[in-house]
Design a protein around this motif. Structure first.
Motif, short mmCIF file in Angstrom:
data_model
loop_
_atom_site.label_atom_id
_atom_site.label_comp_id
_atom_site.label_asym_id
_atom_site.label_seq_id
_atom_site.Cartn_x
_atom_site.Cartn_y
_atom_site.Cartn_z
N LEU A 81 -1.99 5.73 -12.45
CA LEU A 81 -1.61 5.96 -13.85
C LEU A 81 -2.17 4.88 -14.77
O LEU A 81 -2.07 4.98 -15.98
N GLY A 82 -2.72 3.83 -14.17
CA GLY A 82 -3.30 2.78 -14.98
C GLY A 82 -2.30 1.78 -15.53
O GLY A 82 -2.60 1.00 -16.41
N PHE A 83 -1.04 1.81 -15.00
CA PHE A 83 -0.04 0.84 -15.46
C PHE A 83 -0.27 -0.54 -14.86
O PHE A 83 0.28 -1.53 -15.32
N SER A 122 -3.33 -3.08 -12.82
CA SER A 122 -4.74 -3.17 -12.47
C SER A 122 -4.91 -3.63 -11.02
O SER A 122 -5.98 -3.50 -10.45
N GLU A 123 -3.88 -4.18 -10.44
CA GLU A 123 -3.96 -4.52 -9.03
C GLU A 123 -2.61 -4.26 -8.38
O GLU A 123 -1.62 -4.06 -9.06
N ARG A 124 -2.62 -4.25 -7.06
CA ARG A 124 -1.37 -3.91 -6.35
C ARG A 124 -0.33 -5.02 -6.53
O ARG A 124 -0.65 -6.20 -6.44
N LEU A 125 0.90 -4.60 -6.83
CA LEU A 125 1.96 -5.56 -7.10
C LEU A 125 2.78 -5.82 -5.84
O LEU A 125 2.88 -4.95 -4.96
N ASP A 126 3.37 -7.00 -5.79
CA ASP A 126 4.29 -7.31 -4.69
C ASP A 126 5.68 -6.84 -5.07
O ASP A 126 6.46 -7.58 -5.68
N LEU A 127 5.98 -5.59 -4.74
CA LEU A 127 7.28 -5.06 -5.14
C LEU A 127 8.34 -5.32 -4.08
O LEU A 127 9.52 -5.47 -4.39
N MET A 128 7.90 -5.37 -2.82
CA MET A 128 8.86 -5.71 -1.78
C MET A 128 9.20 -7.19 -1.92
O MET A 128 8.36 -8.00 -2.31
N TYR A 129 10.43 -7.53 -1.56
CA TYR A 129 10.93 -8.91 -1.66
C TYR A 129 10.80 -9.43 -3.07
O TYR A 129 10.41 -10.56 -3.31
N PHE A 162 0.83 -1.20 0.00
CA PHE A 162 0.00 0.00 0.00
C PHE A 162 0.87 1.25 0.00
O PHE A 162 0.51 2.28 0.56
N GLY A 163 2.04 1.13 -0.61
CA GLY A 163 2.98 2.25 -0.65
C GLY A 163 2.77 3.13 -1.85
O GLY A 163 1.90 2.90 -2.69
N LEU A 164 3.60 4.13 -1.94
CA LEU A 164 3.42 5.18 -2.94
C LEU A 164 3.58 4.66 -4.37
O LEU A 164 2.85 5.08 -5.27
N VAL A 165 4.53 3.75 -4.59
CA VAL A 165 4.77 3.28 -5.95
C VAL A 165 3.54 2.54 -6.47
O VAL A 165 3.08 2.78 -7.60
N ASN A 166 2.97 1.69 -5.64
CA ASN A 166 1.76 0.98 -6.05
C ASN A 166 0.59 1.95 -6.27
O ASN A 166 -0.18 1.79 -7.22
N ASP A 167 0.47 2.96 -5.40
CA ASP A 167 -0.56 3.98 -5.59
C ASP A 167 -0.43 4.63 -6.96
O ASP A 167 -1.40 4.78 -7.70
N MET A 168 0.83 5.01 -7.29
CA MET A 168 1.09 5.69 -8.56
C MET A 168 0.74 4.79 -9.74
O MET A 168 0.10 5.23 -10.69
N LEU A 169 1.19 3.53 -9.66
CA LEU A 169 0.95 2.61 -10.77
C LEU A 169 -0.54 2.43 -11.01
O LEU A 169 -1.01 2.42 -12.15
N LEU A 170 -1.31 2.31 -9.92
CA LEU A 170 -2.76 2.16 -10.05
C LEU A 170 -3.36 3.42 -10.66
O LEU A 170 -4.18 3.36 -11.58
#
Lengths: 275, 426
Positions: free
Chosen positions: B280-282, B284-291, B270-278
């Motif tokens: 901007l429409g890049f 469609s769901e939150r990605l697991d970017l950590m780990y 629920f961090g900023l990068v996922n917020d931005m991606l959602l």
């Protein structure tokens, strides 16, 4: 300079794209280091924008709880110890190396710089292995020694740079006037290279203050420094107190390094001034 | 403090108030040599404290660590009788009964001294599964009730299995290539040649490849991001360039740990990068970017970008804009002028920046440890893990050895083609 005097439309588009790309790169560079700052003033316990409200409660945690206080204390002990030793010995070495007659300068310089090149895990693991044998593991002296190895190259390089602008005739003049070598060092040379020495000291301080890998291997539980507390905190439980600690560390490093760079530039500016 | 003094011809005479010895050329040159010798000695003495301290705090630790990669006396020390008994064994088949009896005596003695577990661990490192067999045998030897040791040894199939005795014989040599070979997923086979270990045991080549892959990806990303920005900074007016440079230096001056901490916050589900991606429409769901590998590469790219950019910028700054104009006026198309006039001159800066970033990436530890997942750990993390968790110093040393060889080789290339001066970018 980017646009020619009579730019074509294609050229305008290329330059506009360059600006756009660079604008994004600058955002990429700056946003991550700026983001912990507002988050550290969040009154809630989550990392979500918009902030729930402003508060300094996380700074109170960092500055007010025993765990963090002892970490700050340990960081200061280690960083001051490192700065003192690295600056003194590094300055002496830089002076020695600035003498063209120094034997084996070509060998000594890479050796001095090697702590910057060797992956820090190797340094940390090696120190742990050796220091445990000689009784230096889990001591402040051991951590300071290991940090001195990492910090002294910065001192040698900065002081060395300020020495290239130093006119050795002045030492000769002092000697003719009857000054003993030590007197001419403290009264003639040191005042002139002081910007370089102070900037080297600041680099040494920051190197030690920000270092975590060596500390992770050498420090006992009671010797945890601020970076180590942060590292452990990040591994175990992410708390906004970490953003407050990060902001404090970042502020201190940036202030010191700005000062160090201004001093270093002043020290080198002298060289240009003196031809 | 004489190193501070000039070492020219006139110095000894002037500084010491003696008359110049110019009258007799022979004496003068001798005096000069003496003075220069003293001068050298004094400057060595000035540098000596730091050099000694570095030898103690950095040199000896590293040499000691690396020596552990090739020197492991644990088994030789624990099995003195066996070592003797194996003295004239040809390595084929099983050794004679004397060796079995010697080994039984050595095992019992280790049990009595309390070192049996250490021995079991050392054997297990070379022969997976040996630990439980050694400990089992030791217990049986202890409760023998008059049963001859040879019988007990023969009753445990492990000691008669093919492959056990060659490992024991190998271990009785304190100098060993075992760990260095293991670090490259190699081993000695029964015929005295070197072979690859079975695929299920091979882990390290994969780790080295992963480290190289991550380092190369990060280097490429920093170049793609850094080159245009360096070009922009070098071609805008001074005031604006100074502001842009600050944008590069601010992160550069922030510690790796602090920046990694910032990225762990940004890359949360629920961090900023996922917020931005959602937004901007890049995505469609939150990605697991950590780990994750991608999160690791993003964070490392952020940390390394200034290291790539600054050397490139320092070269670009020296190229006069009039050169490109000259190329245009001679009829070159922009891309041709860029490729034939600009790029060759910037090339040393690109090589310097990319090599520096690649070398530094090989030794990354903090960022993979905090942001990478279990399958994103780089070679440094494995070294730390062997020390902290497995307590296998020899393996940590062997991996360090290989990492250091790569690092120094690349750094040698760096110094050879670019000179050490480019390192001074603090």
């Amino acid at each position: 300079m980017l646009l020619s005097p009579y730019p074509t439309p294609g050229e305008r588009i290329r330059v506009a794209l360059l600006w756009l790309w660079c604008g994004l790169v600058i955002l990429f560079l700056l946003v991550p280091i700026l983001i912990p700052v507002p988050l550290s003033f969040n009154s809630g316990a989550f990392f979500i924008f918009p902030l729930e409200g402003l508060s300094t409660r996380w700074y109170e945690v960092v500055l007010g709880t025993q765990r963090w206080q002892s970490a700050i204390g340990n960081s200061l002990i280690v960083a001051f110890g490192t700065t003192l030793i690295a600056t003194t010995l590094g300055t002496l070495t830089a002076i020695a190396l600035s003498n063209e007659k120094f034997p084996g300068r070509r060998i000594v310089m890479p050796l001095l710089l090697s702590p910057l090149i060797v992956p820090v895990v190797i340094t940390a693991v090696g120190s742990y292995l050796f220091y445990a044998r000689v009784g230096l593991a889990s001591t402040y002296a051991g951590i300071i020694l290991a940090h001195t190895a990492l910090a002294s190259p910065f001192v040698v390089v900065t002081v060395g740079a300020s020495l290239t602008g130093f006119d050795r005739n002045m030492m000769r003049a002092a000697a003719i006037s009857g000054a003993r070598p030590l007197t001419s060092f403290f009264r003639v040379m040191l005042p002139l290279i002081l910007p370089g020495v102070l900037s080297g000291a600041a680099f040494a301080f920051v190197t030690s203050f920000d270092e975590v890998v060596v500390v992770q291997f050498l420090a006992s539980a009671g010797q945890r420094t601020m970076p180590l507390e942060m590292f452990i905190g990040l591994r175990e439980k992410l708390s906004p107190a970490i953003t407050a600690a990060a902001t404090l560390m970042m502020a201190l490093s940036i202030v010191l390094l700005v000062v160090a760079n201004l001093l270093a530039r002043r020290g080198q500016g002298r060289r240009i001034a003196s031809g | 403090m004489s190193a501070l003094l000039p070492s020219e011809l006139d110095r000894p005479a002037l500084a010491r108030g003696r008359p110049a010895a110019g009258a007799d050329p022979g004496t003068a040159s001798a005096a000069l040599r003496r003075a220069e010798f003293g001068d050298r000695l004094r400057s060595l003495a000035l540098a000596a404290p730091l050099l000694l301290l570095l030898a103690l705090s950095f040199g000896i630790p590293i040499v000691l660590l690396l020596s552990r990669a090739v020197y492991d006396p644990t088994i030789a020390d624990a099995l003195p009788r066996t070592s003797v008994a194996l003295g004239n064994w040809n390595g084929q088949g099983l050794p004679d009964d004397a060796a079995f009896i010697a080994l039984a005596a050595d095992l019992s003695e280790n049990q009595a001294k309390g070192t049996a577990y250490e021995l079991a661990k050392a054997l297990n490192a070379r022969l997976p599964g040996a630990r439980s067999q050694v400990l089992k045998t030791v217990r049986q030897l202890e409760g023998a009730d008059g049963k001859p040791p040879l019988e007990i040894m023969k009753a445990v199939p492990f000691w008669s299995a093919p492959g056990t005795w060659p490992v024991i014989a190998n271990g009785t040599h304190a100098i060993t290539s075992f760990y260095l070979l293991s670090a490259l997923d190699l081993r000695w086979n029964a015929d005295g040649g070197i072979e690859r270990v079975p695929p299920q045991q091979a882990i390290f080549l994969q780790v080295f490849l992963r480290t190289f892959f991550v380092a190369a990806s990060v280097t490429l990303a920093t170049l793609l991001l850094g080159f245009p920005l360096a070009y922009l900074i070098s071609s805008v007016p001074k005031g604006l360039a100074a502001i842009l440079i600050v944008a590069v230096l601010l992160p550069f001056w922030t510690s790796i740990l602090v920046r990694t901490a910032a990225w762990t916050v940004l890359l949360q589900k629920f961090g900023l990068v996922n917020d931005m991606l959602l937004w901007l429409g890049f995505a469609s769901e939150r990605l697991d970017l950590m780990y994750s590998r991608i999160g690791l590469i993003i964070a490392m790219t952020h940390i390394q970008l200034p290291f790539t950019l600054l050397p490139i910028y320092s070269v670009m700054r020296t190229i006069a804009p009039s050169q490109m104009k000259a190329a245009y006026s001679l009829g070159a198309k922009p891309f041709t002028a860029f490729r034939r006039v600009y790029l060759p001159q910037v090339f040393p800066g690109i090589v310097a920046g990319c090599l520096l970033t690649f070398i530094l990436c090989l030794g990354y530890y903090i960022t993979p440890a905090l942001i990478g997942g279990a399958s994103d750990q780089l070679i440094s993390n494995f070294i730390a893990n062997y020390v902290n968790v497995e307590l296998n110093w020899e393996m940590a040393a062997a991996l360090s050895f290989i990492l250091l060889v790569f690092t120094l080789a690349l750094f040698g290339i760096f110094a050879r083609i670019l000179g050490l001066d480019r390192l001074k970018m603090v």
